[in-house]
Design a protein around this motif. Structure first.
Motif, PDB file in Angstrom:
ATOM      1  N   ARG A 458      -1.200  -3.448  -3.748  1.00 33.28           N
ATOM      2  CA  ARG A 458       0.245  -3.656  -3.792  1.00 33.28           C
ATOM      3  C   ARG A 458       0.769  -4.104  -2.431  1.00 33.28           C
ATOM      4  O   ARG A 458       1.694  -4.921  -2.337  1.00 33.28           O
ATOM      5  CB  ARG A 458       0.938  -2.354  -4.217  1.00 33.28           C
ATOM      6  CG  ARG A 458       0.590  -1.868  -5.622  1.00 33.28           C
ATOM      7  CD  ARG A 458       1.117  -0.449  -5.854  1.00 33.28           C
ATOM      8  NE  ARG A 458       0.813   0.070  -7.179  1.00 33.28           N
ATOM      9  CZ  ARG A 458      -0.333   0.638  -7.528  1.00 33.28           C
ATOM     10  NH1 ARG A 458      -1.310   0.764  -6.621  1.00 33.28           N
ATOM     11  NH2 ARG A 458      -0.524   1.085  -8.752  1.00 33.28           N
ATOM     12  N   TYR A 459       0.160  -3.540  -1.392  1.00 35.44           N
ATOM     13  CA  TYR A 459       0.674  -3.761  -0.038  1.00 35.44           C
ATOM     14  C   TYR A 459       0.664  -5.235   0.349  1.00 35.44           C
ATOM     15  O   TYR A 459       1.615  -5.731   0.969  1.00 35.44           O
ATOM     16  CB  TYR A 459      -0.157  -2.946   0.959  1.00 35.44           C
ATOM     17  CG  TYR A 459       0.400  -2.940   2.362  1.00 35.44           C
ATOM     18  CD1 TYR A 459       1.425  -2.067   2.716  1.00 35.44           C
ATOM     19  CD2 TYR A 459      -0.100  -3.795   3.341  1.00 35.44           C
ATOM     20  CE1 TYR A 459       1.952  -2.051   4.005  1.00 35.44           C
ATOM     21  CE2 TYR A 459       0.417  -3.795   4.631  1.00 35.44           C
ATOM     22  CZ  TYR A 459       1.439  -2.919   4.948  1.00 35.44           C
ATOM     23  OH  TYR A 459       1.961  -2.912   6.230  1.00 35.44           O
ATOM     24  N   ASP A 460      -0.414  -5.940   0.010  1.00 39.19           N
ATOM     25  CA  ASP A 460      -0.485  -7.349   0.388  1.00 39.19           C
ATOM     26  C   ASP A 460      -0.121  -8.292  -0.759  1.00 39.19           C
ATOM     27  O   ASP A 460      -0.353  -9.504  -0.686  1.00 39.19           O
ATOM     28  CB  ASP A 460      -1.873  -7.701   0.948  1.00 39.19           C
ATOM     29  CG  ASP A 460      -2.996  -7.539  -0.075  1.00 39.19           C
ATOM     30  OD1 ASP A 460      -2.705  -7.281  -1.260  1.00 39.19           O
ATOM     31  OD2 ASP A 460      -4.173  -7.666   0.324  1.00 39.19           O
ATOM     32  N   GLY A 461       0.447  -7.733  -1.831  1.00 34.50           N
ATOM     33  CA  GLY A 461       0.937  -8.549  -2.922  1.00 34.50           C
ATOM     34  C   GLY A 461      -0.115  -9.099  -3.850  1.00 34.50           C
ATOM     35  O   GLY A 461       0.177  -9.973  -4.677  1.00 34.50           O
ATOM     36  N   THR A 462      -1.363  -8.571  -3.783  1.00 34.95           N
ATOM     37  CA  THR A 462      -2.448  -9.106  -4.616  1.00 34.95           C
ATOM     38  C   THR A 462      -2.754  -8.247  -5.834  1.00 34.95           C
ATOM     39  O   THR A 462      -3.669  -8.561  -6.591  1.00 34.95           O
ATOM     40  CB  THR A 462      -3.737  -9.251  -3.779  1.00 34.95           C
ATOM     41  OG1 THR A 462      -4.138  -7.944  -3.313  1.00 34.95           O
ATOM     42  CG2 THR A 462      -3.527 -10.180  -2.591  1.00 34.95           C
ATOM     43  N   TYR A 463      -1.994  -7.183  -6.048  1.00 34.81           N
ATOM     44  CA  TYR A 463      -2.292  -6.265  -7.153  1.00 34.81           C
ATOM     45  C   TYR A 463      -2.073  -6.942  -8.501  1.00 34.81           C
ATOM     46  O   TYR A 463      -1.020  -7.536  -8.758  1.00 34.81           O
ATOM     47  CB  TYR A 463      -1.404  -5.021  -7.044  1.00 34.81           C
ATOM     48  CG  TYR A 463      -1.672  -3.976  -8.099  1.00 34.81           C
ATOM     49  CD1 TYR A 463      -2.894  -3.325  -8.154  1.00 34.81           C
ATOM     50  CD2 TYR A 463      -0.693  -3.624  -9.012  1.00 34.81           C
ATOM     51  CE1 TYR A 463      -3.146  -2.342  -9.109  1.00 34.81           C
ATOM     52  CE2 TYR A 463      -0.924  -2.646  -9.974  1.00 34.81           C
ATOM     53  CZ  TYR A 463      -2.151  -2.011 -10.016  1.00 34.81           C
ATOM     54  OH  TYR A 463      -2.385  -1.053 -10.967  1.00 34.81           O
ATOM     55  N   SER A 464      -3.089  -6.864  -9.363  1.00 32.68           N
ATOM     56  CA  SER A 464      -3.026  -7.498 -10.685  1.00 32.68           C
ATOM     57  C   SER A 464      -3.063  -6.487 -11.819  1.00 32.68           C
ATOM     58  O   SER A 464      -3.305  -6.846 -12.965  1.00 32.68           O
ATOM     59  CB  SER A 464      -4.193  -8.486 -10.839  1.00 32.68           C
ATOM     60  OG  SER A 464      -5.446  -7.816 -10.713  1.00 32.68           O
ATOM     61  N   GLY A 465      -2.803  -5.233 -11.515  1.00 30.04           N
ATOM     62  CA  GLY A 465      -2.873  -4.192 -12.529  1.00 30.04           C
ATOM     63  C   GLY A 465      -1.578  -3.939 -13.261  1.00 30.04           C
ATOM     64  O   GLY A 465      -1.492  -2.995 -14.050  1.00 30.04           O
TER      65      GLY A 465
END
Length: 677
Positions: A458-465
């Motif tokens: 989430r922190y680097d904006g890459t979370y896909s969940g």
């Protein structure tokens, strides 16, 4: 040795039999010169070989005899064949040498007055003491007064892909057509990888090496007195179609009991992975859907889970094990908000009955029973299970999965005290013993696979969940611990101390993290207690935490007598029991329980085996079953009933439920990411 009275139980002496040399000189006449040569040779051999060897042997024996019960040089051990390798001491303290089962040695470092104890001829002796301030295993641990300071052994007997546990196991299979994302898919990948030894060899190699005896020694030396050990249901058995390695994890849990006993550490056994999955997350065994107390197989999977709880309880309630395995977390992180608190309370009450049916009511009979709060919150359980015998609440207060912030540790130091302390204090009074079964130093979700394989952060904006999380910053400054300066390490340590004081009784997640096979280092440092000790951001003495929060309304011990097995323990009012009778009337996302598939109690019970002892056969290791009058059979499928796959997800129940010939439906939902509560 600090004058501890428990060393009196050691054997009096371990002297080896004295070697005695005898020689007879028989000279049969002959040539005088030859006789002289013979005499010279014999005398030379005697004084250069025989006499020194004999003296050395006798000196060793004399030393051992003089040392007697005060010998503290090294750990008593047995060879793999069961024969004693040498006459070693059975106890020691700081600076003593430990000799492990395979003959390797290490120095026991414990500056807190802890003493280890292990005598293979007396393997169930509980004289060991983790620290001077922690009661020895043969003394009473005063819950609510004596503080639980523990660590989880995450990633050992339940593997998890995230880097805070054992990434190397999963990295090997992440770039395949069916990546390993949980132990289900890992087991399938390992089973197909015969060149690497298949499932059993690879997984057992992990069990052997990831956690060893030395870890338990280091845990005691770090000022910690408990370990929480996740255990999966496949440590007992597997059923049709389940790819997990059955029963082998139990063998290593037995080793954990031996090591914990040796170093005076108590165990919280956490039933971590249930058939069908209790939360849909990868640590439950299979990533995807929730099938315990939810969906059409929700009650059948719960029946099976309750049976496994009973099997475990019968083993750990035996007198040989109850003082070491002193707490039993009956279900890790069930989705309480999904299944409903009433159904969860009904399940918990039946689990309570199963455990107390194995152990009996009252002080010293079986383990403390730990109930996870199901993400409902501690306050939501106030007043539940009144007068229940030795029950506790388990909270997992993570802040890293919430909204992400770039604020440094220095600006977050007040969070634990302001967020957790009051809740813990109130719950200790309103419910009873309340522990943090998991927490960490992480203040964001950075770290390789912290959220799952290839799910990003989430922190680097890459979370896909699921959900939308904007870019906050790069994760590298939070994961590259080699670049942390002393100021940052000091702030992390202060955050850890504040967390410990706020939570009072706690288990840090986790003791150690495996190195990434790609980078060769730990990739989620905020989750490793051991690395923090080595690198200077975890306290070398957890007692430093006391008073950090300066709580205005601290819990005032002791707990109520019935909460610790005293007067009134086990006298749960009938009105409460009837309100939460098992089974619940309805199952979430499935409807009336009477219309759902259930199992029948006609199967044979898979009793857990005791360890194989290397000492005399006369020592009783237990038979795996504490209560001989507990003769109920196992819940198993009815031969003429239709059943969905236990891991099927929220699909329509089979109809009709029972018919002939027997039929089994194998509809299986595709893996999905279960949303966090």
């Amino acid at each position: 040795m600090g004058g501890t009275p428990y060393l009196e139980e050691k054997r009096g002496a371990y002297a080896s039999p004295r070697a005695r040399s005898k020689r007879k000189a028989i000279i049969f006449g002959g040539i005088a010169a030859l006789a002289a040569v013979i005499i010279v040779v014999v005398v030379a051999v005697y004084f250069t070989v025989v006499k020194p060897h004999s003296s050395s042997h006798n000196d060793s024996a004399d030393g051992a005899a003089k040392a007697g019960s005060s010998a503290t040089g090294s750990a008593s051990s047995a060879s793999p064949t069961g024969a004693s390798t040498q006459n070693l001491a059975v106890s020691g303290g700081d600076g003593s040498t430990i000799t492990t089962e395979d003959g390797t040695t290490f120095t026991y470092t414990n500056p807190f007055g802890g003493t280890w104890y292990y005598d293979p001829s007396d393997p169930f002796n509980n004289a060991a003491q983790a620290q001077s301030w922690t009661p020895a295993l043969n003394e009473t641990f005063n819950y609510g007064v004596d503080q639980i300071r523990g660590v989880n052994l995450g990633g050992w007997l339940v593997t998890e892909p995230v880097s805070r546990f054992v990434p190397a196991l999963y990295e090997k299979y992440v770039n395949t057509s069916t990546p390993a994302v949980d132990e289900w898919t890992l087991s399938e990948a390992m089973a197909n990888d015969t060149e690497s030894g298949g499932l059993q060899q690879q997984l057992e190699d992990h069990y052997k090496t990831f956690i060893t005896e030395q870890d338990f020694a280091e845990i005691a030396g770090a000022g910690l007195n408990w370990v929480r050990i996740p255990l999966p249901y496949w440590a007992i058995e597997v059923r049709e179609g389940e790819p997990f390695l059955p029963q082998v994890a139990w063998k290593y849990f037995l080793k954990a009991i031996q090591w914990a006993r040796k170093y005076g550490i108590r165990i919280n056994l956490d039933f971590h992975s249930l058939p069908g999955s209790q939360n849909g997350w990868n640590h439950s065994g299979r990533l995807g859907s929730v099938n315990v107390l939810n969906g059409p197989m929700g009650i059948a999977n719960a029946q099976r889970s309750l049976d496994y709880i009973r099997v475990i309880a019968e083993f750990i309630s035996q007198p040989e094990y109850k003082d070491v395995v002193a707490m039993f977390g009956v279900t890790n992180e069930p989705q309480g908000n999904m299944v409903g608190q009433e159904a969860l309370a009904s399940y918990y009450l039946q689990a309570y009955d199963n455990v107390r049916g194995a152990s009996g009511i009252g002080t010293g009979n079986g383990p403390f029973i730990s109930f996870h709060d199901g993400f409902i919150g501690l306050a939501g359980w106030a007043g539940f299970f009144p007068n229940s015998d030795r029950t506790s609440l388990d909270l997992h207060p993570y802040i890293c999965f919430d909204g992400q912030s770039s604020s440094p540790y220095s600006s977050r130091l007040s969070v634990p005290c302001q967020t957790w302390a009051t809740n813990q204090n109130n719950s200790m009074s309103a419910f009873g013993l309340s522990t943090a079964g998991e927490f960490s130093n992480a203040i964001n979700d950075c770290g390789l696979w912290v959220n799952g394989v290839n799910l990003g952060a989430r922190y680097d904006g890459t979370y896909s969940g699921g959900g939308t999380f904007p870019f906050v910053g790069e994760c590298e400054p939070w994961t590259d611990w080699t670049s942390w300066n002393q100021s940052m390490k000091a702030d992390i340590q202060q955050f850890a101390l504040a967390s410990m004081d706020a939570l009072q009784n706690w288990f840090f997640w986790t003791w150690k993290i495996g190195n990434s096979s790609v980078s060769g280092r730990v990739e989620a440092p905020a989750w490793s207690y051991q690395l923090g000790l080595q690198q200077g951001w975890m306290p070398t003495d957890p007692r430093q935490a006391v008073g950090i929060c300066e709580s205005t309304a601290p819990f005032n011990p002791p707990l109520q007598p019935w909460q610790t097995g005293g007067a009134g323990a086990g006298q749960i009012p009938a009105s409460f029991s009837s309100s939460f009778a098992w089974p619940p009337a309805t199952i979430s996302n499935a409807g009336a329980a009477t219309l759902l598939p259930t199992y029948t109690q006609t199967g044979s019970v898979p009793t857990l085996p005791a360890p194989t002892l290397s000492a005399t056969a006369s020592i009783n290791a237990g038979d795996g079953w504490n209560n001989a009058s507990d003769t109920a059979s196992m819940f198993v499928p009815i031969a003429t009933c239709n059943y969905l796959n236990p891991w099927c997800g929220e699909v329509p129940a089979p109809s009709p439920l029972c018919s002939a010939p027997a039929k089994r439906a194998h509809q299986l939902a595709a893996p999905t990411i279960t949303a966090a509560p």
